[in-house]
Design a protein around this motif. Structure first.
Motif, PDB file in Angstrom:
ATOM      1  N   LEU A   1       0.824  -1.214   0.000  1.00  0.00           N
ATOM      2  CA  LEU A   1       0.000   0.000   0.000  1.00  0.00           C
ATOM      3  C   LEU A   1       0.858   1.265   0.000  1.00  0.00           C
ATOM      4  CD1 LEU A   1      -2.678  -1.132   2.628  1.00  0.00           C
ATOM      5  CD2 LEU A   1      -2.785  -1.336   0.139  1.00  0.00           C
TER       6      LEU A   1
ATOM      7  N   THR B   1      -0.574   4.763  -1.517  1.00  0.00           N
ATOM      8  CA  THR B   1      -1.757   5.401  -0.952  1.00  0.00           C
ATOM      9  C   THR B   1      -1.448   6.846  -0.556  1.00  0.00           C
ATOM     10  OG1 THR B   1      -2.534   3.296  -0.096  1.00  0.00           O
ATOM     11  CG2 THR B   1      -3.506   5.275   0.856  1.00  0.00           C
TER      12      THR B   1
ATOM     13  N   ILE C   1       1.884   8.308   8.383  1.00  0.00           N
ATOM     14  CA  ILE C   1       1.440   6.906   8.303  1.00  0.00           C
ATOM     15  C   ILE C   1       2.453   6.008   9.008  1.00  0.00           C
ATOM     16  CG2 ILE C   1       0.739   5.028   6.798  1.00  0.00           C
ATOM     17  CD1 ILE C   1       0.099   7.061   4.637  1.00  0.00           C
TER      18      ILE C   1
ATOM     19  N   GLU D   1      -8.072  -2.735   3.742  1.00  0.00           N
ATOM     20  CA  GLU D   1      -6.877  -1.907   3.808  1.00  0.00           C
ATOM     21  C   GLU D   1      -6.941  -1.116   5.104  1.00  0.00           C
ATOM     22  OE1 GLU D   1      -6.628   0.512   0.320  1.00  0.00           O
ATOM     23  OE2 GLU D   1      -6.278  -1.195  -1.029  1.00  0.00           O
TER      24      GLU D   1
ATOM     25  N   ARG E   1       0.838   0.306   7.467  1.00  0.00           N
ATOM     26  CA  ARG E   1      -0.091  -0.013   6.380  1.00  0.00           C
ATOM     27  C   ARG E   1      -0.299  -1.520   6.402  1.00  0.00           C
ATOM     28  NH1 ARG E   1       1.686   4.246   2.361  1.00  0.00           N
ATOM     29  NH2 ARG E   1       3.273   5.409   3.504  1.00  0.00           N
TER      30      ARG E   1
ATOM     31  N   TYR F   1      -4.766   1.452   7.969  1.00  0.00           N
ATOM     32  CA  TYR F   1      -3.653   2.381   8.160  1.00  0.00           C
ATOM     33  C   TYR F   1      -3.646   2.876   9.600  1.00  0.00           C
ATOM     34  CZ  TYR F   1      -3.934   2.463   3.067  1.00  0.00           C
ATOM     35  OH  TYR F   1      -3.998   2.093   1.746  1.00  0.00           O
TER      36      TYR F   1
END
Length: 312
Positions: A139, A142, A288, A278, A291, A280
């Motif tokens: 990911l 993103t 972030i 998904e 993930r 986070y």
């Protein structure tokens, strides 16, 4: 190659599930009986317990091979786990954790890779890889820069203009230490109050995702007794540079998005459709921290598929 034997007791499961707010019935020493057609015949170990044991053993392995120096010198900030769950593990069931020798590659970027396997009584419980990289393997594309101020939003709600469910958590050193101990990791390697050392493990914030998924399902009136779900895989990327910043009482925003189910997205080429999420973990400034792309399937579908195989 490293190969060690371990055993979880029920108290380890109790400690880990309490530290992570995981109220899944599969881990409850009483309520596992309430699950319809539960094939496990007792409570089972948490997936993130196994992952955290892997993290700790990999930490010891890296130190013994001086690979932590390679990681630091080359700024391999991302710690990646690619995990496939094959069988459940019960308390007091001896198992072996095997770590294969590190493979170092340079294309497309410098990567340290180790194959991981957990086996018990001749059966494979878990297979996977641990990889160190400069960029997240999962990911990574993103873009969450357009999110609103998550701190201003109500807990356990949808983020406006997105498909993300928001769960807010606060990190707590006591919970982290308990989860480490519940995962057969030595907490004193991370925390020393006299020396004012408090190094968070990579996967503890990730483990809070399970509770977020459960709360989301609860709000959607999911029946945990009649339609239990089990993990089949987890792909995790953690920003090690952000983990170093974590401290007691830090706020963590967990975002969860369920992808549409598809006949092209099935379990091991069966007709069982995967439920893919998904997830986070964001800290201050919407940075972030982790993930995760994970897959769940209804236990009923797995049992039905096994029954069809046995008949055929």
């Amino acid at each position: 190659m490293k190969n060690q034997s371990f055993v979880f007791d029920q108290i380890h499961i109790e400690v880990a599930r309490n530290a992570s707010d995981d109220f899944n019935l599969f881990h409850d020493k009483h309520k596992w009986l309430q699950i319809t057609h539960n094939p496990f015949k007792g409570p089972i170990v948490l997936g993130f317990q196994l992952n955290t044991l892997i993290e700790y053993q990999m930490r010891l392995y890296r130190e013994s091979q001086h690979e932590d120096q390679i990681i630091a010198e080359n700024q391999l900030y991302f710690s990646n786990y690619q995990i496939t769950f094959i069988n459940a593990l019960r308390p007091r069931q001896e198992f072996n954790l095997e770590v294969k020798k590190t493979l170092i590659t340079t294309i497309p970027e410098l990567t340290l890779t180790n194959r991981i396997a957990i086996k018990s009584a001749g059966k494979t419980v878990l297979l996977g890889y641990k990889k160190e990289t400069k960029t997240p393997l999962f990911l990574g594309n993103t873009d969450l820069s357009g999110l609103p101020d998550l701190g201003a939003l109500p807990d356990k709600t949808l983020v406006p203009g997105t498909d993300f469910f928001l769960k807010r958590k606060w990190l707590n050193n006591g919970n982290v230490k308990n989860f480490l101990s519940g995962s057969l990791a030595e907490q004193s390697d991370y925390f020393d109050e006299l020396s004012q050392v408090a190094d968070y493990p990579e996967l503890f914030p990730c483990c809070l995702t399970s509770g977020a998924l459960l709360e989301k399902a609860q709000l959607e009136h999911h029946d945990f007794k009649r339609n239990p779900m089990v993990y089949t895989s987890q792909d995790i990327s953690v920003d090690r540079s952000l983990v170093k910043r974590l401290k007691n009482n830090d706020k963590l925003h967990i975002l969860v998005k369920q992808l549409p189910e598809s006949r092209e997205n099935t379990l091991n080429h069966t007709n069982i459709q995967l439920r893919t999420y998904e997830c986070y973990g964001l800290i201050a400034g919407n940075a972030i921290l982790f993930r995760i792309k994970l897959n769940l399937v209804p236990l009923e579908e797995i049992i039905k598929n096994l029954s069809l195989k046995a008949v055929s």
